[in-house]
Design a protein around this motif. Structure first.
Motif, PDB file in Angstrom:
ATOM      1  N   TYR A 195       0.817  -1.217   0.000  1.00  0.00           N
ATOM      2  CA  TYR A 195       0.000   0.000   0.000  1.00  0.00           C
ATOM      3  C   TYR A 195       0.855   1.274   0.000  1.00  0.00           C
ATOM      4  CZ  TYR A 195       0.838  -0.459   5.090  1.00  0.00           C
ATOM      5  OH  TYR A 195       1.406  -0.623   6.327  1.00  0.00           O
ATOM      6  N   ASP A 234      -7.088   0.902  10.251  1.00  0.00           N
ATOM      7  CA  ASP A 234      -6.666   1.780   9.157  1.00  0.00           C
ATOM      8  C   ASP A 234      -5.169   2.054   9.194  1.00  0.00           C
ATOM      9  OD1 ASP A 234      -9.194   1.842   8.146  1.00  0.00           O
ATOM     10  OD2 ASP A 234      -9.527   3.988   8.418  1.00  0.00           O
ATOM     11  N   LYS A 239      -3.899   3.555   5.808  1.00  0.00           N
ATOM     12  CA  LYS A 239      -4.901   4.524   5.367  1.00  0.00           C
ATOM     13  C   LYS A 239      -4.838   5.794   6.218  1.00  0.00           C
ATOM     14  CE  LYS A 239      -8.103   0.932   3.745  1.00  0.00           C
ATOM     15  NZ  LYS A 239      -9.470   0.341   3.913  1.00  0.00           N
TER      16      LYS A 239
END
Length: 565
Positions: A195, A234, A239
């Motif tokens: 990510y 998260d 995130k």
């Protein structure tokens, strides 16, 4: 950049040769890489009981010091001056311990431009220039198998727009996590999840994230921007989002933000009294701007995705003013919460000691709040006493005649790797009290308080050598009758602590086998006790660290993170 300016000021124009970086220069005859991590031979005549790169590389900031609750290991990452092609450095060096006393250096933890958890290493273009100062923190769900608390490293990766389009500012934020948490006790193997990067077009120096009462994680960066993640899950998923730029946080390097620490031992009553009255500041904000500074105030966190408000605390406006932590030789400090042997939590701070031959990390210091003296204190952690050998000098009830120094009878070569500690009765008249260590000295220019009604007063303390001269203010309580001086002497530099860290001075100076120690006072004075201890080296091997039993207890079940109410 300020850090490069400081390096140049310390080591001169030829710093690249002396400090060996940061650069992508040759490592032992070939380019630096995961298979070639030594800049040269280990430094000689170098500090022995401070953390310092053992492969001939220069260093600077501490990065993400953290306690791993899974394996009970203390990790200390730092800016190590080497880099893989095409980078310029620095990257994340890595020290480990289980007791703060025995330490080993491990291979580089996080490389620029490479994920070394796989073979061959996977290219990561978003951070191919350098890995700068970041933070490590413990998050629920980041442990082995995605269960329980575990360590996450949040770092700024330096990029170039040619290789990474989202590189308008030259920096991104990314995360690294243990690649095999369950089986890698010392966390030697770190991976960069797919990510990454978690934020593009940022500035450097993310603080250690903090967690609000709503469960939102936040951190601030060099440019005063505050970022958030809605939950533990998260964070683990990378995130993050921008909340905004805070006018309450000044733009500075290496920021930190954390709850007010525990009471200074011996001053719990004043702390509790203020706490019961609801008057204490709630948080500490630390920054590095031309030195390291901290201030205390009240933090109102606000709703999720909105900036909180950090401001002075009514009745404590004086502690909101920036206060110097140490001298010009101490910079870019980094803190975290660690367990004590009794299971209690403590806040420990580490700094970059800008000292010959290639810089070092300061001794770990426990941060506490002295409500009576209205200031933070930073005392050497108690574990350091385990490094002492039998006392080479120890006397009590020593009478110092005015102006006549007392020379301590020490073996040749002992003083340059030692600890000096003394408790001196404060004289009834003004006096300059001096401890001399070879050509260096620390002097307290004491004068009794001129205001009998004042709760405290301040006196200057100065530490000087053949190359440096620094002065700090030492706050003394009207009720105090003695002065404690504690100086750690380690080959090329010294860390001096007064009144258990109410004032601290880090400085470097010439030390050799002929270095001696003497004590003097311009007025007659009584030394209640005075000792000198030889100090052992901290260094051992990773294998020996693995063999050691766990020293610090497991945290309470569930999250070990801080919740700001």
């Amino acid at each position: 950049m300020m850090k490069k300016v400081l390096l140049s000021a310390l080591f001169g124009a030829s710093s690249a040769a002396t400090v060996r970086g940061p650069s992508n220069a040759q490592c032992m005859g070939s380019p630096c890489s995961p298979s070639n991590q030594a800049c040269g031979k280990a430094f000689e005549n170098a500090p022995a009981f401070h953390l310092m790169d053992q492969r001939g590389c220069g260093e600077n900031d501490p990065n993400g010091p953290v306690f791993d609750p899974v394996h009970g290991v203390i990790h200390h990452f730092f800016q190590d001056h080497l880099a893989a092609d095409p980078g310029v450095g620095a990257i994340y060096g890595h020290f480990v311990s289980k007791d703060f006393v025995h330490w080993a250096q491990l291979p580089v933890a996080i490389w620029n431009g490479l994920d070394t958890s796989v073979s061959p290493p996977r290219v990561t273009k978003y951070d191919n220039q350098a890995i700068y100062t970041g933070s490590a923190f413990v998050v629920d769900g980041a442990g082995p198998g995605g269960k329980g608390p575990g360590v996450v490293n949040l770092y700024p990766g330096l990029c170039n727009k040619k290789d990474w389009p989202g590189c308008d500012t030259g920096t991104v934020f990314a995360q690294a996590v243990p690649a095999d948490y369950a089986n890698d006790e010392l966390l030697t193997n770190w991976t960069k999840p797919s990510y990454n990067p978690v934020m593009e077009n940022t500035q450097r120096d993310p603080s250690s994230p903090w967690k609000t009462a709503s469960g939102e994680w936040r951190f601030r960066s060099y440019d005063s921007k505050v970022y958030g993640a809605a939950s533990d899950a998260d964070v683990v998923a990378g995130k993050w989002y921008l909340i905004g730029q805070s006018p309450d946080f000044r733009t500075c390097e290496c920021p930190s933000f954390y709850p007010l620490p525990a009471a200074t031992p011996g001053f719990e009553a004043a702390y509790q009294q203020a706490a019961v009255q609801g008057a204490l500041p709630t948080h500490v904000h630390k920054t590095s701007c031309g030195g390291d500074w901290w201030q205390l105030g009240t933090y109102e966190e606000g709703a999720p995705k909105t900036l909180g408000h950090f401001h002075s605390t009514p009745g404590w406006e004086d502690v909101f003013v920036q206060k110097r932590i140490d001298t010009d030789s101490f910079y870019a400090s980094k803190d975290n919460e660690y367990p004590a042997k009794n299971g209690e939590k403590r806040r420990i701070n580490w700094g970059w000691a800008m000292v010959p031959p290639g810089s070092a990390q300061s001794l770990p210091r426990v941060i506490t709040f002295n409500a009576a003296a209205r200031c933070l204190e930073q005392a050497p952690i108690e574990e350091l006493e385990s490094l002492r050998g039998p006392a080479a000098f120890s006397q009590t009830g020593v009478k110092l005649a005015a102006g006549l120094p007392m020379y301590l009878n020490l073996a040749l070569g002992l003083a340059k790797q030692s600890e000096f500690v003394a408790t001196i009765e404060l004289p009834m008249e003004p006096a300059s009290i001096r401890v001399s260590i070879g050509v260096s000295n620390c002097t307290i220019d004491y004068a009794p308080s001129a205001n009998s009604a004042a709760a405290f007063y301040e006196v200057p303390v100065t530490c000087a050598s053949n190359t440096q001269n620094f002065t700090q203010s030492l706050r003394l309580l009207a009720s105090e009758k003695t002065l404690e001086i504690r100086i750690f002497i380690d080959w090329t530099f010294m860390e001096a602590f007064f009144q258990k860290g109410r004032a601290t001075l880090t400085f470097h100076g010439a030390l050799d086998d002929l270095t001696g120690i003497s004590v003097a006072s311009s007025a007659a004075a009584t030394v209640q006790s005075m000792s000198v201890y030889p100090m052992k080296s901290i260094w051992t091997s990773p294998e020996e660290i693995r063999k050691m039993p766990r020293v610090y207890p497991s945290p309470n079940q569930g999250s070990t993170t801080e919740v700001f109410a």
